[in-house]
Design a protein around this motif. Structure first.
Motif, PDB file in Angstrom:
ATOM      1  N   ASP A 179      13.102   4.555   8.899  1.00 49.64           N
ATOM      2  CA  ASP A 179      13.481   3.254   8.350  1.00 49.64           C
ATOM      3  C   ASP A 179      12.595   2.926   7.153  1.00 49.64           C
ATOM      4  N   ILE A 180      11.304   3.167   7.355  1.00 53.71           N
ATOM      5  CA  ILE A 180      10.344   2.932   6.277  1.00 53.71           C
ATOM      6  C   ILE A 180       9.390   4.119   6.225  1.00 53.71           C
ATOM      7  N   THR A 181       9.124   4.605   5.025  1.00 56.71           N
ATOM      8  CA  THR A 181       8.101   5.630   4.849  1.00 56.71           C
ATOM      9  C   THR A 181       6.995   5.073   3.974  1.00 56.71           C
ATOM     10  N   TYR A 182       5.775   5.200   4.456  1.00 51.48           N
ATOM     11  CA  TYR A 182       4.611   4.856   3.640  1.00 51.48           C
ATOM     12  C   TYR A 182       3.975   6.169   3.213  1.00 51.48           C
ATOM     13  N   SER A 183       3.397   6.173   2.034  1.00 51.16           N
ATOM     14  CA  SER A 183       2.684   7.374   1.612  1.00 51.16           C
ATOM     15  C   SER A 183       1.424   6.955   0.881  1.00 51.16           C
ATOM     16  N   LEU A 184       0.517   7.910   0.734  1.00 54.42           N
ATOM     17  CA  LEU A 184      -0.663   7.697  -0.091  1.00 54.42           C
ATOM     18  C   LEU A 184      -0.477   8.590  -1.296  1.00 54.42           C
ATOM     19  N   GLU A 185      -0.572   8.016  -2.469  1.00 57.54           N
ATOM     20  CA  GLU A 185      -0.388   8.801  -3.682  1.00 57.54           C
ATOM     21  C   GLU A 185      -1.723   8.969  -4.388  1.00 57.54           C
ATOM     22  N   ALA A 186      -1.939  10.183  -4.889  1.00 54.74           N
ATOM     23  CA  ALA A 186      -3.195  10.456  -5.590  1.00 54.74           C
ATOM     24  C   ALA A 186      -2.898  11.071  -6.948  1.00 54.74           C
ATOM     25  N   MET A 187      -3.777  10.826  -7.911  1.00 57.14           N
ATOM     26  CA  MET A 187      -3.599  11.428  -9.228  1.00 57.14           C
ATOM     27  C   MET A 187      -4.443  12.682  -9.352  1.00 57.14           C
ATOM     28  N   MET A 188      -3.790  13.764  -9.787  1.00 55.15           N
ATOM     29  CA  MET A 188      -4.496  15.027  -9.962  1.00 55.15           C
ATOM     30  C   MET A 188      -5.162  15.051 -11.347  1.00 55.15           C
ATOM     31  N   GLY A 189      -5.953  16.080 -11.591  1.00 54.88           N
ATOM     32  CA  GLY A 189      -6.704  16.183 -12.836  1.00 54.88           C
ATOM     33  C   GLY A 189      -5.864  16.356 -14.085  1.00 54.88           C
ATOM     34  N   ASP A 190      -4.558  16.605 -13.908  1.00 49.50           N
ATOM     35  CA  ASP A 190      -3.671  16.716 -15.070  1.00 49.50           C
ATOM     36  C   ASP A 190      -2.798  15.474 -15.215  1.00 49.50           C
ATOM     37  N   GLY A 191      -3.101  14.445 -14.423  1.00 45.31           N
ATOM     38  CA  GLY A 191      -2.346  13.189 -14.524  1.00 45.31           C
ATOM     39  C   GLY A 191      -1.095  13.145 -13.668  1.00 45.31           C
ATOM     40  N   LYS A 192      -0.767  14.269 -13.021  1.00 50.25           N
ATOM     41  CA  LYS A 192       0.409  14.262 -12.156  1.00 50.25           C
ATOM     42  C   LYS A 192       0.065  13.685 -10.773  1.00 50.25           C
ATOM     43  N   ALA A 193       1.130  13.239 -10.082  1.00 50.31           N
ATOM     44  CA  ALA A 193       0.917  12.633  -8.769  1.00 50.31           C
ATOM     45  C   ALA A 193       1.108  13.657  -7.660  1.00 50.31           C
ATOM     46  N   LEU A 194       0.355  13.465  -6.589  1.00 49.93           N
ATOM     47  CA  LEU A 194       0.550  14.280  -5.395  1.00 49.93           C
ATOM     48  C   LEU A 194       0.586  13.346  -4.193  1.00 49.93           C
ATOM     49  N   GLN A 195       1.616  13.538  -3.372  1.00 50.61           N
ATOM     50  CA  GLN A 195       1.697  12.761  -2.134  1.00 50.61           C
ATOM     51  C   GLN A 195       0.682  13.331  -1.163  1.00 50.61           C
ATOM     52  N   PHE A 196      -0.283  12.532  -0.810  1.00 47.61           N
ATOM     53  CA  PHE A 196      -1.409  12.986   0.001  1.00 47.61           C
ATOM     54  C   PHE A 196      -0.990  13.134   1.466  1.00 47.61           C
ATOM     55  N   CYS A 197      -0.223  12.190   1.963  1.00 47.83           N
ATOM     56  CA  CYS A 197       0.277  12.247   3.329  1.00 47.83           C
ATOM     57  C   CYS A 197       1.278  11.114   3.520  1.00 47.83           C
ATOM     58  N   THR A 198       1.904  11.089   4.694  1.00 49.41           N
ATOM     59  CA  THR A 198       2.927  10.065   4.929  1.00 49.41           C
ATOM     60  C   THR A 198       2.808   9.491   6.339  1.00 49.41           C
ATOM     61  N   SER A 199       3.341   8.280   6.501  1.00 50.41           N
ATOM     62  CA  SER A 199       3.415   7.635   7.801  1.00 50.41           C
ATOM     63  C   SER A 199       4.778   6.945   7.874  1.00 50.41           C
ATOM     64  N   HIS A 200       5.552   7.319   8.891  1.00 48.41           N
ATOM     65  CA  HIS A 200       6.930   6.824   8.964  1.00 48.41           C
ATOM     66  C   HIS A 200       7.167   5.877  10.129  1.00 48.41           C
ATOM     67  N   ASN A 201       7.840   4.791   9.841  1.00 46.35           N
ATOM     68  CA  ASN A 201       8.366   3.945  10.898  1.00 46.35           C
ATOM     69  C   ASN A 201       9.801   4.412  11.119  1.00 46.35           C
ATOM     70  N   LEU A 202      10.033   5.042  12.272  1.00 44.13           N
ATOM     71  CA  LEU A 202      11.346   5.649  12.519  1.00 44.13           C
ATOM     72  C   LEU A 202      12.332   4.670  13.162  1.00 44.13           C
ATOM     73  N   GLY A 203      11.905   3.433  13.332  1.00 43.61           N
ATOM     74  CA  GLY A 203      12.796   2.439  13.939  1.00 43.61           C
ATOM     75  C   GLY A 203      13.275   2.928  15.297  1.00 43.61           C
ATOM     76  N   GLN A 204      14.583   2.767  15.532  1.00 44.78           N
ATOM     77  CA  GLN A 204      15.146   3.264  16.804  1.00 44.78           C
ATOM     78  C   GLN A 204      16.055   4.466  16.562  1.00 44.78           C
ATOM     79  N   ASN A 205      15.947   5.046  15.358  1.00 46.89           N
ATOM     80  CA  ASN A 205      16.866   6.141  15.006  1.00 46.89           C
ATOM     81  C   ASN A 205      16.752   7.331  15.946  1.00 46.89           C
ATOM     82  N   PHE A 206      15.521   7.785  16.158  1.00 43.72           N
ATOM     83  CA  PHE A 206      15.356   8.937  17.049  1.00 43.72           C
ATOM     84  C   PHE A 206      15.459   8.521  18.513  1.00 43.72           C
ATOM     85  N   ALA A 207      15.050   7.295  18.795  1.00 41.80           N
ATOM     86  CA  ALA A 207      15.160   6.798  20.175  1.00 41.80           C
ATOM     87  C   ALA A 207      16.629   6.785  20.596  1.00 41.80           C
ATOM     88  N   LYS A 208      17.496   6.385  19.684  1.00 44.20           N
ATOM     89  CA  LYS A 208      18.922   6.356  20.017  1.00 44.20           C
ATOM     90  C   LYS A 208      19.505   7.764  20.078  1.00 44.20           C
TER      91      LYS A 208
END
Length: 479
Positions: free
Chosen positions: A208-237
């Motif tokens: 339902d919602i994904t949170y992530s941590l974004e970091a800037m690399m030495g060339d200015g590009k972004a890298l998703q460091f990790c994620t945390s998901h609120n899966l709601g009731q999707n998998f429960a159902k």
RNA sequence: CGGGGCGUGGCUCAGCCUGGCUAGAGCGCCUGGUUCGGGACCAGGAGGUCGGUGGUUCAAAUCCACUCGCCCCGACCA
């Protein structure tokens, strides 16, 4: 000796990265395309990462478990956006014991489904909740383009999976793990990360919602460091994960999942490294300090080594991870360069002159050359070393933050925006519309990284369509 | 999956176009000696079915066909 040097980061960042990973002996290519062998030095770094995280997971009430590698294919198909998201990148086992299988098995690309299946069995009552489990394992995703640590067919990670009685609790868990990861990133990896929410287009398949941590690399590009998901009731159902509440009413659970992979090794390399090689944050470095003994004659060798071993013991007793470099036939100068390339944060040089003065030379990896060298008395060496390690840890974070700030633009116009994403992050008002997001991606190659949790407040006009927007988002070219 | 590049000792490559002696260089490795406070030097030595298969030829690393693999750039992703 020109070929002992790495390509510089400015001339070819990608090649700098590839060669460094191989030369520093972090990893090697495997016989299968896209797979990686993690070598002892790289694994030691990963072990320090896992230890720092595992301790935090346990402190927040989670326990580790192990779920199977093989998942019935039908499981993946139970949650509809999950299937759509993962089908293209599944590795499927069709034969076992020489026989064709009745139902093909999928090598886990992530474990929501098989864990959901188990949770459905284990959870009956509100008294069984919350259920807080993590596992350290590897998963397989058939990626088309791979790069050591950043994207490999098989990668190592941890995946946490929790089940809760209410939506609020699930959201609180999801956010708690964002905080845990943020703390890890900043205080262990010395990487300033931006916690935020993903767009509909970028969120996890089945969340339902994904949170992530974004970091800037030495060339200015972004890298998703990790994620945390609120899966709601999707998998429960999909897996019928239900419980009887206090009133005897059957309810679906609310679930979460969160993960961090060996990709962070890539992040550490690309955030902190310089043209000389790696620079590891002291708290995660496999070797925090390398001792290079210097001598000519046999007598010198004896006295220097004896003194060096005494210091080594003292430092180990004080909890410092020490590497003694007793390699013969290699000059001190070579060793200096070697340990610098390998990212050891602090080097201790000990020669006959130092022995005579009962002092040592400490050389900081984050300050190349003479500037980073200091003479330190052997008396109280452990305290001095620890203090310098702390200083380096902080200096790396400060430097990374300053770099990110200087490469982030609060772009208001689209022209400004296009310029900003060429060299770093654009932090711009965004209406939240998928159309604007898609057009931006098409026209600039920059993607919506996250809507930072921390907002300036107020409102402005969307950098693409001009409509009123309540939030700013980070856009950048990403790995 | 599209575009580009490359497969020759452990690594980086030369040789191939224009077929022809025991297939070379640098680095690395081993041995001995001199060195050693910022990437040391000398001498000797080990190590190669030239990615694979088939073809052309008196003769193939070199020419032809097929094939396998890897790397880089794009679309997908942690």
């Amino acid at each position: 000796m020109a070929d002992m040097k790495l390509p510089t980061r400015s001339e070819d960042f990608s090649e700098w990265y590839n060669q460094l990973v191989l030369r520093a002996e972090l990893a090697d290519y495997a016989p299968v395309r896209g797979c990686m062998i993690v070598r002892p030095y790289g694994w030691a770094l990963w072990e320090n990462i896992t230890a720092a995280l595992d301790q935090r997971f346990k402190a927040t009430g989670h326990m580790n478990a192990a779920f199977p590698l093989l998942i019935p294919r039908s499981f993946i198909e139970k949650e509809k956006s999950h299937v759509a998201g993962f089908s293209p990148e599944l590795a499927v086992v069709t034969h076992g014991g020489g026989e064709k299988l009745e139902e093909p098995l999928v090598i886990r690309p992530t474990s929501e489904t098989i864990i959901g299946h188990a949770y459905a069995k284990w959870i009956q009552s509100y008294r069984d909740l919350p259920l807080l489990i993590n596992q350290w394992n590897s998963v397989v995703r058939w990626e088309l383009r791979t790069k050591l640590f950043l994207r490999t067919l098989e990668f190592f990670w941890q995946e946490g999976h929790t089940a809760h009685a209410t939506a609020e609790e699930a959201e609180a868990e999801t956010r708690q793990m964002v905080d845990v990861y943020t703390d890890f990133a900043r205080n262990e990896a010395a990487i300033p990360v931006i916690p935020g929410r993903k767009s509909e287009a970028e969120k996890f398949a089945g969340a339902d919602i994904t949170y992530s941590l974004e970091a800037m690399m030495g060339d200015g590009k972004a890298l998703q460091f990790c994620t945390s998901h609120n899966l709601g009731q999707n998998f429960a159902k999909a897996f019928e994960i239900r419980y009887l509440d206090k009133n005897g009413v059957l309810q679906f659970c609310w679930t979460t999942s969160w993960g961090l992979s060996t990709r962070v090794v890539g992040a550490i390399i690309m955030v902190h490294g310089d043209d000389q090689g790696l620079i590891f944050p002291p708290r995660l470095a496999p070797h925090q300090l390398a001792i290079v003994p210097i001598f000519k004659s046999d007598e010198e060798k004896t006295t220097v080594l004896e003194n060096a071993r005494k210091l080594q013991r003292e430092l180990i007793d004080a909890g410092v991870r020490v590497k003694m470099d007793e390699r013969e036939g290699i000059s001190p100068g070579f060793k200096f360069n070697d340990w610098e390339m390998r990212g050891v944060p602090l080097r201790l040089e000990l020669g006959p002159k130092d022995v005579a003065k009962a002092s040592v030379v400490l050389a900081r990896r984050d300050r190349p050359g003479k500037e980073g060298k200091s003479f330190v008395a052997q008396q109280g060496i452990a305290a001095a070393v620890k203090q310098q390690l702390d200083e380096i840890q902080q200096a790396l974070f400060d430097r990374a933050l300053a770099f990110r700030n200087s490469h982030t633009v609060e772009a208001e116009s689209y022209d400004e925006f296009k310029k900003a994403v060429e060299t770093g992050f654009a932090f711009s008002w965004w209406c939240g519309g998928g159309d604007c997001e898609a057009k931006i991606k098409e026209e600039t190659k920059a993607t919506m990284r996250c809507i930072p949790l921390e907002q300036p407040g107020g409102s402005g006009s969307c950098v693409y369509c001009g409509n009123r927007s309540a939030e700013r988002a980070i856009f950048a070219k990403a790995y």
